[in-house]
Design a protein around this motif. Structure first.
Motif, PDB file in Angstrom:
ATOM      1  N   UNK A 146       0.858  -1.184   0.000  1.00  0.00           N
ATOM      2  CA  UNK A 146       0.000   0.000   0.000  1.00  0.00           C
ATOM      3  C   UNK A 146       0.890   1.228   0.000  1.00  0.00           C
ATOM      4  N   UNK A 147       0.939   1.918  -1.135  1.00  0.00           N
ATOM      5  CA  UNK A 147       1.710   3.152  -1.233  1.00  0.00           C
ATOM      6  C   UNK A 147       0.761   4.325  -1.048  1.00  0.00           C
ATOM      7  N   UNK A 148       1.088   5.208  -0.116  1.00  0.00           N
ATOM      8  CA  UNK A 148       0.189   6.305   0.245  1.00  0.00           C
ATOM      9  C   UNK A 148      -0.106   7.235  -0.923  1.00  0.00           C
ATOM     10  N   UNK A 149       0.767   7.258  -1.930  1.00  0.00           N
ATOM     11  CA  UNK A 149       0.595   8.180  -3.052  1.00  0.00           C
ATOM     12  C   UNK A 149       0.327   7.487  -4.389  1.00  0.00           C
ATOM     13  N   UNK A 150       0.574   6.191  -4.464  1.00  0.00           N
ATOM     14  CA  UNK A 150       0.438   5.500  -5.743  1.00  0.00           C
ATOM     15  C   UNK A 150      -0.534   4.332  -5.722  1.00  0.00           C
ATOM     16  N   UNK A 151      -1.234   4.122  -4.623  1.00  0.00           N
ATOM     17  CA  UNK A 151      -2.241   3.078  -4.574  1.00  0.00           C
ATOM     18  C   UNK A 151      -1.698   1.747  -4.083  1.00  0.00           C
ATOM     19  N   UNK A 152      -2.460   0.682  -4.330  1.00  0.00           N
ATOM     20  CA  UNK A 152      -2.050  -0.665  -3.909  1.00  0.00           C
ATOM     21  C   UNK A 152      -1.450  -1.380  -5.114  1.00  0.00           C
ATOM     22  N   UNK A 153      -0.250  -1.885  -4.916  1.00  0.00           N
ATOM     23  CA  UNK A 153       0.547  -2.417  -6.011  1.00  0.00           C
ATOM     24  C   UNK A 153       0.911  -3.872  -5.734  1.00  0.00           C
ATOM     25  N   UNK A 154       0.798  -4.688  -6.775  1.00  0.00           N
ATOM     26  CA  UNK A 154       1.223  -6.081  -6.706  1.00  0.00           C
ATOM     27  C   UNK A 154       2.481  -6.227  -7.541  1.00  0.00           C
ATOM     28  N   UNK A 155       3.505  -6.881  -6.974  1.00  0.00           N
ATOM     29  CA  UNK A 155       4.786  -6.985  -7.683  1.00  0.00           C
ATOM     30  C   UNK A 155       5.360  -8.379  -7.574  1.00  0.00           C
ATOM     31  N   UNK A 156       5.944  -8.831  -8.636  1.00  0.00           N
ATOM     32  CA  UNK A 156       6.696 -10.076  -8.670  1.00  0.00           C
ATOM     33  C   UNK A 156       8.171  -9.712  -8.600  1.00  0.00           C
ATOM     34  N   UNK A 157       8.793  -9.956  -7.452  1.00  0.00           N
ATOM     35  CA  UNK A 157      10.181  -9.529  -7.261  1.00  0.00           C
ATOM     36  C   UNK A 157      11.151 -10.339  -8.120  1.00  0.00           C
ATOM     37  N   UNK A 158      10.722 -11.517  -8.569  1.00  0.00           N
ATOM     38  CA  UNK A 158      11.594 -12.352  -9.399  1.00  0.00           C
ATOM     39  C   UNK A 158      11.661 -11.849 -10.844  1.00  0.00           C
ATOM     40  N   UNK A 159      10.503 -11.437 -11.372  1.00  0.00           N
ATOM     41  CA  UNK A 159      10.437 -11.006 -12.764  1.00  0.00           C
ATOM     42  C   UNK A 159      10.460  -9.495 -12.932  1.00  0.00           C
ATOM     43  N   UNK A 160      10.168  -8.781 -11.826  1.00  0.00           N
ATOM     44  CA  UNK A 160      10.099  -7.325 -11.914  1.00  0.00           C
ATOM     45  C   UNK A 160       8.760  -6.822 -12.407  1.00  0.00           C
ATOM     46  N   UNK A 161       7.810  -7.733 -12.640  1.00  0.00           N
ATOM     47  CA  UNK A 161       6.480  -7.332 -13.114  1.00  0.00           C
ATOM     48  C   UNK A 161       5.722  -6.608 -12.001  1.00  0.00           C
ATOM     49  N   UNK A 162       5.131  -5.456 -12.341  1.00  0.00           N
ATOM     50  CA  UNK A 162       4.420  -4.620 -11.364  1.00  0.00           C
ATOM     51  C   UNK A 162       3.042  -4.269 -11.907  1.00  0.00           C
TER      52      UNK A 162
ATOM     53  N   UNK B 150      -5.177  -1.292  -7.181  1.00  0.00           N
ATOM     54  CA  UNK B 150      -6.115  -0.274  -6.698  1.00  0.00           C
ATOM     55  C   UNK B 150      -5.501   1.080  -7.008  1.00  0.00           C
ATOM     56  N   UNK B 151      -6.088   1.781  -7.948  1.00  0.00           N
ATOM     57  CA  UNK B 151      -5.575   3.087  -8.352  1.00  0.00           C
ATOM     58  C   UNK B 151      -6.190   4.192  -7.497  1.00  0.00           C
ATOM     59  N   UNK B 152      -5.400   5.190  -7.189  1.00  0.00           N
ATOM     60  CA  UNK B 152      -5.918   6.337  -6.446  1.00  0.00           C
ATOM     61  C   UNK B 152      -6.740   7.265  -7.331  1.00  0.00           C
ATOM     62  N   UNK B 153      -6.702   7.023  -8.646  1.00  0.00           N
ATOM     63  CA  UNK B 153      -7.417   7.879  -9.587  1.00  0.00           C
ATOM     64  C   UNK B 153      -8.863   7.471  -9.776  1.00  0.00           C
ATOM     65  N   UNK B 154      -9.228   6.284  -9.287  1.00  0.00           N
ATOM     66  CA  UNK B 154     -10.581   5.788  -9.459  1.00  0.00           C
ATOM     67  C   UNK B 154     -11.344   5.838  -8.136  1.00  0.00           C
ATOM     68  N   UNK B 155     -12.523   6.441  -8.171  1.00  0.00           N
ATOM     69  CA  UNK B 155     -13.335   6.582  -6.959  1.00  0.00           C
ATOM     70  C   UNK B 155     -13.920   5.234  -6.549  1.00  0.00           C
ATOM     71  N   UNK B 156     -13.993   5.016  -5.252  1.00  0.00           N
ATOM     72  CA  UNK B 156     -14.637   3.841  -4.674  1.00  0.00           C
ATOM     73  C   UNK B 156     -15.765   4.332  -3.784  1.00  0.00           C
ATOM     74  N   UNK B 157     -16.997   4.011  -4.166  1.00  0.00           N
ATOM     75  CA  UNK B 157     -18.174   4.467  -3.428  1.00  0.00           C
ATOM     76  C   UNK B 157     -18.172   5.994  -3.284  1.00  0.00           C
ATOM     77  N   UNK B 158     -17.763   6.678  -4.362  1.00  0.00           N
ATOM     78  CA  UNK B 158     -17.849   8.134  -4.398  1.00  0.00           C
ATOM     79  C   UNK B 158     -16.618   8.886  -3.946  1.00  0.00           C
ATOM     80  N   UNK B 159     -15.617   8.181  -3.425  1.00  0.00           N
ATOM     81  CA  UNK B 159     -14.416   8.854  -2.910  1.00  0.00           C
ATOM     82  C   UNK B 159     -13.152   8.184  -3.441  1.00  0.00           C
ATOM     83  N   UNK B 160     -12.205   8.997  -3.883  1.00  0.00           N
ATOM     84  CA  UNK B 160     -10.902   8.465  -4.264  1.00  0.00           C
ATOM     85  C   UNK B 160     -10.108   8.089  -3.025  1.00  0.00           C
TER      86      UNK B 160
END
Length: 405
Positions: free
Chosen positions: A137-153, A157-167
């Motif tokens: 959970x990054x306070x400024x970039x949302x929730x991120x899933x990463x594969x540390x072996x492959x570097x895939x990120x 959960x984007x901070x740009x999309x509202x959830x129940x009316x609130x970003x």
């Protein structure tokens, strides 16, 4: 009395009257003029805290990597290796006596100063799933899933999309279901970013507990209007979860199964403000990041004072931003950052040492680890690892370590 002395006396009285007049006009103007930021409500609260006996188990803590790391917020052990989230946008791993970056969030920035944390990224809580995928959970970039072996990120959960009316404004902490892969996470505020987190302390709570459904990839709001929801942990049978409501100084229990499914109750009140929560060996481990003194508790009961402080801070920030736009200065940027950031609250409040609580499934505190020497403070997380307690903090320029009992 001579004429000179009489004139001086009148001048002093006149000045006092002018000051009182200005104050009497300014305070109501700031408090009641409509439209002034911040856009928050301010209600009367009574803070309930539990007493605690300090025992010195965390005394004489080592300060590892002193001035080499800033704000190791969360500490997690996975595959017998220790990881921590830090300023600069990093998750780092302890390896051969060094902290080695394993992933970087955010953009390129000046990592020497936290005033660019909204550019750098600021990972807070993070977890690994059974496949070894990292969720942060990054306070400024949302929730991120990463594969540390492959570097895939992937941003799930984007901070740009509202959830129940609130970003989402402050994605903070999370718990992962081992059975379904669902993610339970906290959004600590719907009005302010982490760099203005102090406003969330002064105003009423508007944070949320949410569920990310791994199958549908949708988010559902489970609880709202929480006063800075923070750490989250699932019970071993995943029948309920615990969420730390930081500025209410308590843990909440949200029932996931049974006849009370969907209902929330107070799990336990705490001796201070809780941060991260872990579930290890049958106990919830809760770190107390700060203990409110009598002045803080009194402040909770005076919403008009909190409103005046918050609005005054906002006006000062606005003026500084204008000055900085006209005459760019690193000092103005630092002052502006300091005004609303939790760093300021930590620096002006009296350090209360370190407190970590072990709590059973009924909400009973069964063990306390604490300092009496106040050598370290501002502890946000604790994990036992290879015979030591490792202690994280959002503020400290080191990673704490104490020999385990």
């Amino acid at each position: 009395m001579s004429d000179d002395k009489r004139d001086d006396s009148c001048s002093v009285k006149s000045s006092i009257i002018q000051v009182i007049t200005v104050i009497c006009i300014l305070i109501p103007l700031v408090c009641f003029l409509p439209g002034l930021p911040p856009d928050m409500t301010f209600s009367h609260h009574k803070l309930t805290t539990e007493p605690v006996t300090l025992n010195g188990i965390l005394n004489n803590a080592d300060k590892l990597f002193l001035n080499e790391v800033k704000g190791p917020e969360d500490v997690v052990v996975f595959n017998n290796e220790l990881y921590t989230s830090t300023h600069g946008g990093y998750i780092k791993k302890l390896s051969n006596g060094k902290l080695i970056p394993v992933i970087k969030f955010g953009k390129n920035c000046n990592e020497e100063t936290i005033i660019e944390e909204d550019i750098c990224g600021r990972p807070l809580g993070f977890r690994f799933d059974k496949k070894g995928l990292l969720y942060a959970a990054d306070a400024y970039y949302g929730i991120i899933k990463a594969n540390l072996s492959t570097g895939e990120v992937e941003t799930i959960v984007s901070k740009k999309l509202a959830i129940d009316g609130f970003n989402p404004m402050i994605p903070n902490s999370m718990a992962l279901s081992k059975r379904t892969g669902d993610l339970f996470w906290t959004d600590s505020s719907t009005t302010h970013l982490l760099k203005d987190g102090l406003y969330t302390f002064l105003g009423d709570g508007n944070g949320r507990l949410l569920k990310y459904n791994a199958a549908s990839k949708n988010n559902e709001v489970l609880l709202k209007n929480l006063h800075f929801p923070n750490g989250v942990a699932l019970s071993v049978d995943e029948s309920f979860l615990i969420v730390a409501e930081t500025f209410a100084s308590r843990l909440l229990k949200y029932n996931l199964k049974g006849s009370n499914a969907g209902k929330v109750e107070v799990f336990t009140y705490l001796p201070g403000f809780p941060d991260n929560v872990d579930y290890i060996d049958g106990h919830f481990i809760v770190s107390i990041v700060a203990r409110p003194d009598k002045y803080f508790k009194t402040l909770y009961e005076w919403p008009i004072v909190r409103k005046f402080i918050a609005r005054s801070m906002s006006l000062v920030e606005y003026i500084i931003e204008i000055l900085d736009s006209l005459y760019p200065s690193i000092y103005l940027k630092k002052i502006n950052h300091w005004i609303g950031h939790f760093e300021s609250l930590h620096s002006i409040s009296t350090p209360a040492g370190a407190i970590v609580l072990f709590i059973d499934n009924t909400g009973r505190i069964v063990q306390t680890l604490s300092t009496t020497d106040n050598n370290i403070s501002g502890i946000s997380s604790m994990i036992p690892f290879q015979g030591y307690y490792y202690l994280g903090s959002p503020f400290n320029p080191y990673l704490g370590r104490v020999k385990a009992i």
